[in-house]
Write an enzyme that holds these catalytic residues in place. Sequence first.
Site: not given
Length: 289
Positions: A59, A132
């Site tokens: 990701s 993230k």
Amino acid sequence: MVQTLDEDGTVDPWRRRARRSRRQMPLWQELPLLLVVAFCLAVLIRTFLLQAFFIPSGSMEDTLLVGDRVLVNKVVYDVRDPVRGEVVVFRGTDRWAPQVDEQPDPGFVGKLGRTVGDLVGVSRPGEKDFIKRVIGLPGDRVKCCDSQGRVTVNGTPLDEPYVVRDSPLDLPPSPGECRSRRFDEVVVPPGQIFVMGDHRLVSQDARCQGPVPIDNVVGRAFMVVWPSSRWSSLPVPSTFDDVSDPAAAASAPPPVRPTPQGGVLLLLPLVAALRGSRAFRTVASGPAT
């Protein structure tokens, strides 16, 4: 060597015993103690200061690849809040789906290895550990897209060179999925941050799973430390320099953050215990590797 003699010219027995008592232990006796102390130091550092995290998914590609290990500063957010553009590790809320594939039962030896690895901070992450990039802060208005397909924060478009594989513009939004590039404007709630993965096509992030409380942030990932060919820092991209603060957030008083944890103070007794160790002095004075 100068010796102190008694009046009859002999060495004082008390001084002889004192010199014997000050003799260092042999290295083979010190080694087990040093291993235990080193393990304790690793656990304390992992708990309070720094921790290595394993990257289990794609990701964050191509900034971070599967199998990379990043070093995370766990005390930086005790003295300040996250900044836009920083890469952070955090615990997901109930809305966040796990990104770690379920592994088969590793058996007793495997479980023991994972437990030791978790203590020193080199094991695989838990189901609710995510990494993230911070896109929006409390009060920010985040949406996509502008006329050029870019994410905007408080009306400022972001030029994101770290996004190598973006979601297609023609993919319609779907509830519960983050595959589409387009999403409606989100006003980040107080005390929370809006985070997104760099690989937008596969990242399940705040676009569909919601913002993350700042209290859930474990720390800032600031360096890739493994493999050695990937050794690099994780700086804040310059595109975030142009983003202005929202009016509501700019007029509010800065949040009061807790004082730093006492991790360094907890390390002092162990360091003091090593001061007289011959092996510790030898290692510490050797060349850096």
